[in-house]
Design a protein around this motif. Structure first.
Motif, short mmCIF file in Angstrom:
data_model
loop_
_atom_site.label_atom_id
_atom_site.label_comp_id
_atom_site.label_asym_id
_atom_site.label_seq_id
_atom_site.Cartn_x
_atom_site.Cartn_y
_atom_site.Cartn_z
N PRO A 233 0.82 -1.23 0.00
CA PRO A 233 0.00 0.00 0.00
C PRO A 233 0.84 1.27 0.00
O PRO A 233 0.44 2.27 -0.61
N LEU A 234 2.00 1.23 0.67
CA LEU A 234 2.86 2.41 0.66
C LEU A 234 3.38 2.68 -0.75
O LEU A 234 3.43 3.82 -1.21
N ALA A 237 0.52 4.05 -2.92
CA ALA A 237 0.19 5.43 -2.56
C ALA A 237 1.22 6.41 -3.08
O ALA A 237 0.88 7.46 -3.67
N ILE A 238 2.51 6.08 -2.90
CA ILE A 238 3.58 6.97 -3.38
C ILE A 238 3.53 7.11 -4.90
O ILE A 238 3.64 8.20 -5.45
N THR A 239 3.34 5.97 -5.59
CA THR A 239 3.33 5.99 -7.06
C THR A 239 2.17 6.82 -7.59
O THR A 239 2.32 7.60 -8.53
N PRO A 310 13.86 6.70 -4.70
CA PRO A 310 14.34 6.90 -3.32
C PRO A 310 13.27 6.61 -2.27
O PRO A 310 13.58 6.07 -1.20
N ALA A 311 12.04 6.98 -2.55
CA ALA A 311 10.96 6.71 -1.59
C ALA A 311 10.76 5.22 -1.40
O ALA A 311 10.57 4.73 -0.28
N MET A 312 10.79 4.47 -2.52
CA MET A 312 10.64 3.02 -2.43
C MET A 312 11.80 2.38 -1.66
O MET A 312 11.62 1.45 -0.87
N MET A 313 13.01 2.88 -1.88
CA MET A 313 14.17 2.34 -1.15
C MET A 313 14.06 2.62 0.35
O MET A 313 14.42 1.77 1.18
N PHE A 314 13.56 3.78 0.69
CA PHE A 314 13.38 4.11 2.11
C PHE A 314 12.38 3.17 2.77
O PHE A 314 12.63 2.62 3.86
N VAL A 315 11.26 2.94 2.09
CA VAL A 315 10.26 2.01 2.62
C VAL A 315 10.84 0.62 2.73
O VAL A 315 10.65 -0.10 3.73
N GLY A 316 11.59 0.19 1.70
CA GLY A 316 12.20 -1.13 1.72
C GLY A 316 13.18 -1.31 2.86
O GLY A 316 13.23 -2.37 3.49
N ASN A 317 13.95 -0.27 3.15
CA ASN A 317 14.91 -0.36 4.26
C ASN A 317 14.21 -0.47 5.61
O ASN A 317 14.67 -1.19 6.51
N LEU A 355 9.07 -3.98 -6.47
CA LEU A 355 8.15 -2.89 -6.21
C LEU A 355 8.80 -1.54 -6.48
O LEU A 355 8.19 -0.64 -7.06
N SER A 356 10.07 -1.43 -6.08
CA SER A 356 10.81 -0.18 -6.35
C SER A 356 11.00 0.00 -7.85
O SER A 356 10.89 1.12 -8.37
#
Length: 678
Positions: A233-234, A237-239, A310-317, A355-356
């Motif tokens: 969902p994150l 939403a970001i995309t 970058p947003a996807m990488m942050f969520v992944g981390n 996903l990223s």
């Protein structure tokens, strides 16, 4: 174009902006994917190969986890005395109050004192190697087949665009700039191909990977799987948030690209005019302004869409940290083996990475769909009306052309031609004269069916030209325009364009009749001299002679000459007129002329004003009538009046010939042209 829409010079045309309203992303993307429908069997093979490749890739971490368990169990077995059983070791730990260590060892399988089982570990390494090699092979085959699918789709799309251009009416090219059209045909189509090439394979692999990894994660640990699912969902939403902002910017980027291309094509094709009138600074200023618009649109689109990765990488981390902590707790509690945790961490990376990638591909997809919208706008343009009844045609030697109460207008509320009637008999030459905008060239466009009449009809030997196919009608017509058109190729090929399959002798005869043969032997390679795109290695007059030779070779029944000798010297013009006199024998010829001395011998001269024929007759008859033609003729020979107040210079009075300045004389034997030439 006389009587038509103003086209302007190299710097005079107004910029034609593309359509302001673009289609929605969803419908455009769906229509773009529809271009692949023809290759559905191959796409099914691509999907199967993708499933196999992803399935093997997903198996890898689980098998590697088993190898980790073997290594860890061997290491633990070396820490306990040989001869004891696993249960005895566990019971000893419980007795010493080490419950967590006891739970962890109880979940493992090991033999105290046995060490690492290298045979089992070697078998697992071989299995892992085979799994990843198989995954790579299937992935390579998938990419290869998909590449062929995309390239064939782009080939079909280019063919559709090419065919569409030939079906568009002339009015479309009147209102759309050439550079803008070229941008859609080249830049936008290329961008679509690159987008599909880079994203389709990745989208398929990423989606399959997400599904496969999710299944494996639930098998290993439902709790950790639920934690990993938080990324979905994150990500969505970001995309969505970013895509809404960047889509408009990508549409603007490709629109401004088309506008800038049109500006560059317009300026460079007319660079001589730009320099002559000193408009370099204006051209540079316009270019800088449009280039700045493109920069801002491109920068904004790339910047906004670039936020996704970058947003996807942050969520992944964040998810990675959560999995590591919770997984460590479960290992300590004996709920998971350390190999399963290692495998799950790998799966979490495999899960967040696609996903990223899907998020990062949003900018490519939006750019490609924005280009697709522009191409689809071209493909959806209204086409010229189809031929009503292809079975109707005129005799092969038909050349009796009549206008019967013809009415025409470019704009609905602005009539241009009303109730026009005239007859051009076989073997006759009809000259059309009049001021700029009177409708002279429009008359020719109606003959060629570049436009269809709004009222009345045009007949060829009694057959309505709208009942004939356009190809049939135009194959009987030869046209020589003031603006020459030659393509990159040899002089021979340019002349032969008038009649493909013509013999060498026929080509040379046509060249000789048009006086091309006179200068072609002075060129390094004669008829094999290569012309560039604009034929700049020939003079303007020589280019016009080549186009006249092309018309000679076509040997048409109807000949249209639109200021065809305007760029040649006086002597050559006289020679060409004599050659055309031979060509016009037994044919109907329409001659549009501004230099009235060139049409004195015409069988009929039509004087047009505001789309209507105000006078008609022969040269001598019209001069005696002392009307519109008389005024036009005398205006060409009128000496400039430097000072109207000079009592020695009488002002020109409408209807009075300027015989005191230039006598109007009939042609004499010594002067084939007669009078004075401008």
């Amino acid at each position: 174009m006389s009587g038509g829409r103003p086209m302007g010079g190299p710097m005079g045309r107004g910029m034609q902006a593309p359509a302001a309203k673009a289609q929605n992303f969803g419908p455009s993307a769906k229509r773009l994917l529809g271009t692949l429908r023809t290759d559905m069997p191959r796409l099914i093979v691509v999907l199967v190969l993708g499933v196999l490749s992803v399935a093997l890739s997903v198996m890898g971490p689980k098998v590697l986890g088993e190898g980790t368990n073997i290594v860890f169990a061997g290491f633990i077995s070396m820490q306990v005395p040989a001869g004891a059983t696993q249960q005895e070791v566990v019971d000893g730990l419980i007795a010493n109050g080490q419950q967590e260590q006891a739970d962890m060892l109880a979940a493992m399988e090991f033999t105290p004192g046995a060490g690492i089982d290298f045979d089992a570990l070697g078998g697992i390494m071989i299995a892992v190697l085979a799994i990843y090699i198989g995954a790579s092979i299937f992935g390579w085959l998938q990419a290869r087949i998909l590449n062929g699918v995309v390239q064939r789709a782009m080939h079909r799309l280019r063919m559709r665009v090419e065919e569409k251009i030939h079906r568009l009416p002339l009015s479309y090219f009147d209102r759309v700039q050439r550079g803008e059209l070229l941008s859609r045909v080249t830049n936008d189509v290329d961008n679509i191909g690159q987008t599909m090439q880079q994203t389709l394979s990745q989208v398929i692999v990423s989606l399959l990977t997400v599904v496969g990894v999710m299944v494996m994660m639930f098998i290993i640990s439902p709790l950790l799987a639920v934690i990993a699912l938080v990324t979905i969902p994150l990500t969505i939403a970001i995309t969505i948030v970013v895509a809404r902002r960047s889509q408009k910017l990508f549409v603007a980027q490709w629109k401004t690209t088309g506008i800038l291309n049109a500006r560059v094509e317009e300026t460079f094709s007319g660079h001589a005019i730009v320099k002559t009138f000193g408009h370099q600074e204006e051209a540079e200023r316009d270019f800088r302004a449009e280039n700045e618009q493109l920069y801002r649109a491109s920068f904004g689109a790339q910047f906004v869409s670039g936020i996704i990765m970058p947003a996807m990488m942050f969520v992944g981390n964040l998810v990675y940290v959560a999995i590591a902590v919770v997984g460590g707790i479960q290992v300590a509690g004996g709920l998971l083996s350390i190999g399963d945790v290692q495998a799950f961490i790998q799966y979490s990376r495999q899960f967040t990475q696609p996903l990223s990638q899907l998020g990062s591909m949003a900018n490519l997809l939006q750019s490609g769909v924005a280009s697709a919208e522009r191409v689809f706008e071209l493909l959806d343009e209204p086409e010229q009306t189809p031929d009503d009844d292809p079975s109707r045609t005129a005799p092969e030697d038909a050349s009796d052309l009549e206008f019967d109460s013809v009415a025409f207008r470019y704009v609905d509320d602005r009539p241009l031609i009303e109730g026009l009637s005239l007859a051009a008999r076989p073997g006759s030459t009809v000259a059309i004269v009049g001021p700029t905008g009177a409708g002279k060239t429009t008359l020719v466009n109606l003959i060629m069916r570049f436009y269809d009449v709004d009222g009345g009809r045009i007949t060829l030997d009694g057959v309505d030209t709208r009942r004939m196919t356009r190809d049939d009608l135009r194959s009987r017509t030869g046209m020589v325009l003031q603006d020459t058109w030659l393509f990159a190729g040899t002089i021979r090929e340019n002349i032969a364009y008038g009649r493909p399959g013509a013999t060498e002798e026929e080509i040379v005869d046509a060249a000789t009749a048009a006086y091309v043969d006179r200068f072609v032997h002075a060129l390094p390679d004669g008829y094999d001299t290569e012309l560039d795109d604009d034929a700049t290695n020939l003079s303007v007059g020589e280019r016009q002679l080549v186009t006249i030779a092309r018309a000679f070779l076509a040997d048409p029944r109807i000949l249209i000459l639109d200021e065809a000798t305007s760029s040649v010297d006086t002597r050559t013009e006289l020679l060409i007129q004599r050659a055309m006199s031979r060509l016009r024998a037994d044919r109907t010829a329409f001659v549009i002329a501004h230099r009235l001395s060139t049409i004195r011998d015409a069988d009929l001269i039509l004087v047009m004003e505001d789309g209507s024929i105000v006078e008609q007759g022969t040269h001598d008859e019209l001069l005696r009538a002392r009307g519109a033609y008389f005024r036009l003729y005398n205006a060409q020979f009128e000496a400039p009046l430097e000072d109207d107040s000079d009592p020695d210079v009488a002002p020109l009075v409408a209807g009075e010939p300027v015989t005191s300045r230039v006598p109007i004389a009939a042609p004499s034997e010594g002067d084939p042209e007669g009078g004075t030439r401008m």
